[in-house]
Design a protein around this motif. Structure first.
Motif, PDB file in Angstrom:
ATOM      1  N   LYS A 132      38.145  45.980  31.040  1.00 42.00           N
ATOM      2  CA  LYS A 132      39.220  44.978  30.967  1.00 42.00           C
ATOM      3  C   LYS A 132      38.722  43.611  31.430  1.00 42.00           C
ATOM      4  N   TYR A 133      37.803  43.600  32.392  1.00 44.42           N
ATOM      5  CA  TYR A 133      37.240  42.318  32.832  1.00 44.42           C
ATOM      6  C   TYR A 133      36.535  41.648  31.654  1.00 44.42           C
ATOM      7  N   GLN A 134      35.737  42.430  30.935  1.00 43.53           N
ATOM      8  CA  GLN A 134      35.007  41.902  29.776  1.00 43.53           C
ATOM      9  C   GLN A 134      35.963  41.345  28.728  1.00 43.53           C
ATOM     10  N   GLU A 135      37.038  42.076  28.508  1.00 45.66           N
ATOM     11  CA  GLU A 135      38.000  41.709  27.469  1.00 45.66           C
ATOM     12  C   GLU A 135      38.871  40.521  27.884  1.00 45.66           C
ATOM     13  N   LEU A 136      39.363  40.523  29.123  1.00 45.56           N
ATOM     14  CA  LEU A 136      40.369  39.543  29.548  1.00 45.56           C
ATOM     15  C   LEU A 136      39.808  38.308  30.252  1.00 45.56           C
ATOM     16  N   ARG A 137      38.606  38.444  30.830  1.00 52.55           N
ATOM     17  CA  ARG A 137      38.004  37.347  31.596  1.00 52.55           C
ATOM     18  C   ARG A 137      38.988  36.697  32.576  1.00 52.55           C
ATOM     19  N   PRO A 138      39.539  37.479  33.506  1.00 50.76           N
ATOM     20  CA  PRO A 138      40.500  36.913  34.465  1.00 50.76           C
ATOM     21  C   PRO A 138      39.820  35.966  35.456  1.00 50.76           C
ATOM     22  N   ASP A 139      40.626  35.154  36.137  1.00 47.95           N
ATOM     23  CA  ASP A 139      40.102  34.245  37.166  1.00 47.95           C
ATOM     24  C   ASP A 139      39.703  35.028  38.411  1.00 47.95           C
ATOM     25  N   LEU A 140      40.361  36.172  38.595  1.00 42.72           N
ATOM     26  CA  LEU A 140      40.236  36.919  39.837  1.00 42.72           C
ATOM     27  C   LEU A 140      40.509  38.396  39.582  1.00 42.72           C
ATOM     28  N   VAL A 141      39.807  39.262  40.318  1.00 47.10           N
ATOM     29  CA  VAL A 141      40.043  40.701  40.236  1.00 47.10           C
ATOM     30  C   VAL A 141      40.355  41.216  41.631  1.00 47.10           C
ATOM     31  N   THR A 142      41.427  42.009  41.762  1.00 47.91           N
ATOM     32  CA  THR A 142      41.638  42.727  43.019  1.00 47.91           C
ATOM     33  C   THR A 142      41.095  44.132  42.771  1.00 47.91           C
ATOM     34  N   MET A 143      40.275  44.614  43.695  1.00 47.48           N
ATOM     35  CA  MET A 143      39.539  45.858  43.477  1.00 47.48           C
ATOM     36  C   MET A 143      39.711  46.822  44.635  1.00 47.48           C
ATOM     37  N   ASP A 144      40.342  47.956  44.339  1.00 41.51           N
ATOM     38  CA  ASP A 144      40.439  49.019  45.333  1.00 41.51           C
ATOM     39  C   ASP A 144      39.030  49.573  45.542  1.00 41.51           C
ATOM     40  N   ILE A 145      38.706  50.009  46.745  1.00 37.85           N
ATOM     41  CA  ILE A 145      37.356  50.536  46.980  1.00 37.85           C
ATOM     42  C   ILE A 145      37.243  51.994  46.562  1.00 37.85           C
ATOM     43  N   THR A 146      38.200  52.817  47.006  1.00 40.67           N
ATOM     44  CA  THR A 146      38.098  54.256  46.767  1.00 40.67           C
ATOM     45  C   THR A 146      38.899  54.657  45.540  1.00 40.67           C
ATOM     46  N   MET A 147      38.183  54.995  44.459  1.00 39.01           N
ATOM     47  CA  MET A 147      38.844  55.416  43.213  1.00 39.01           C
ATOM     48  C   MET A 147      38.012  56.505  42.555  1.00 39.01           C
ATOM     49  N   PRO A 148      38.650  57.349  41.725  1.00 39.30           N
ATOM     50  CA  PRO A 148      37.892  58.372  40.999  1.00 39.30           C
ATOM     51  C   PRO A 148      37.061  57.743  39.872  1.00 39.30           C
ATOM     52  N   GLU A 149      36.123  58.475  39.350  1.00 35.61           N
ATOM     53  CA  GLU A 149      35.258  58.112  38.217  1.00 35.61           C
ATOM     54  C   GLU A 149      34.249  57.014  38.534  1.00 35.61           C
ATOM     55  N   MET A 150      34.740  55.833  38.883  1.00 34.96           N
ATOM     56  CA  MET A 150      33.837  54.765  39.307  1.00 34.96           C
ATOM     57  C   MET A 150      34.520  54.020  40.425  1.00 34.96           C
ATOM     58  N   ASN A 151      33.889  53.984  41.615  1.00 35.35           N
ATOM     59  CA  ASN A 151      34.561  53.329  42.739  1.00 35.35           C
ATOM     60  C   ASN A 151      34.475  51.806  42.640  1.00 35.35           C
ATOM     61  N   GLY A 152      35.146  51.140  43.557  1.00 35.34           N
ATOM     62  CA  GLY A 152      35.244  49.690  43.519  1.00 35.34           C
ATOM     63  C   GLY A 152      33.928  48.966  43.687  1.00 35.34           C
ATOM     64  N   ILE A 153      33.022  49.543  44.482  1.00 36.33           N
ATOM     65  CA  ILE A 153      31.733  48.882  44.705  1.00 36.33           C
ATOM     66  C   ILE A 153      30.865  48.967  43.452  1.00 36.33           C
ATOM     67  N   GLU A 154      30.880  50.131  42.783  1.00 34.48           N
ATOM     68  CA  GLU A 154      30.142  50.273  41.522  1.00 34.48           C
ATOM     69  C   GLU A 154      30.715  49.322  40.471  1.00 34.48           C
ATOM     70  N   ALA A 155      32.042  49.246  40.413  1.00 38.35           N
ATOM     71  CA  ALA A 155      32.691  48.361  39.441  1.00 38.35           C
ATOM     72  C   ALA A 155      32.369  46.892  39.739  1.00 38.35           C
ATOM     73  N   LEU A 156      32.366  46.546  41.021  1.00 33.87           N
ATOM     74  CA  LEU A 156      32.012  45.180  41.437  1.00 33.87           C
ATOM     75  C   LEU A 156      30.610  44.820  40.934  1.00 33.87           C
ATOM     76  N   LYS A 157      29.660  45.743  41.103  1.00 37.34           N
ATOM     77  CA  LYS A 157      28.280  45.504  40.649  1.00 37.34           C
ATOM     78  C   LYS A 157      28.246  45.270  39.144  1.00 37.34           C
ATOM     79  N   GLU A 158      29.009  46.087  38.388  1.00 35.00           N
ATOM     80  CA  GLU A 158      29.033  45.950  36.925  1.00 35.00           C
ATOM     81  C   GLU A 158      29.656  44.616  36.506  1.00 35.00           C
ATOM     82  N   ILE A 159      30.747  44.241  37.166  1.00 40.52           N
ATOM     83  CA  ILE A 159      31.418  42.967  36.848  1.00 40.52           C
ATOM     84  C   ILE A 159      30.486  41.797  37.160  1.00 40.52           C
TER      85      ILE A 159
END
Length: 118
Positions: free
Chosen positions: A41-68
């Motif tokens: 969704k970040y790739q698609e929407l290009r928001p100004d800001l992302v709020t990111m939970d740390i603990t999530m299933p499949e891919m956690n917030g830190i992994e997602a942060l690195k990808e973003i």
């Protein structure tokens, strides 16, 4: 006014955050229930800001942060964590998170964090 993508695996948390952000005058452009969805969704929407939970299933917030950060090195991400996740919060800051907010959220703290980051 910022365009914001909310990422949290708990629907009620997304709802609560969306409510706070909307009342503060921001536009919630998308919601994601895990890191994978957040990154695409970040790739698609290009928001100004992302709020990111740390603990999530499949891919956690830190992994997602690195990808973003790979998509956009200047991406603005605010981590959201429960109490007692200091080690993870520190890792997130090291990986480029701009700020963190501890749950439960207070509108004042959310506003302060957004102003600091943007």
């Amino acid at each position: 006014m910022a365009r914001i993508l909310i990422t949290d695996d708990a629907a009620f948390m997304r709802m609560q955050l969306k409510d706070i952000l909307t009342k503060l005058g921001h536009e919630v452009v998308g919601e994601a229930e895990n890191g994978h969805v957040s990154v695409s969704k970040y790739q698609e929407l290009r928001p100004d800001l992302v709020t990111m939970d740390i603990t999530m299933p499949e891919m956690n917030g830190i992994e997602a942060l690195k990808e973003i950060k790979k998509i956009n090195s200047s991406a603005k991400v605010i981590m959201c964590s429960a109490m007692g996740q200091q080690a993870l919060v520190l890792e997130a800051i090291k990986e480029g998170a701009k700020d963190f907010v501890v749950k439960p959220f207070s509108p004042e703290r959310i506003q302060e964090s957004i102003e600091k980051v943007l």
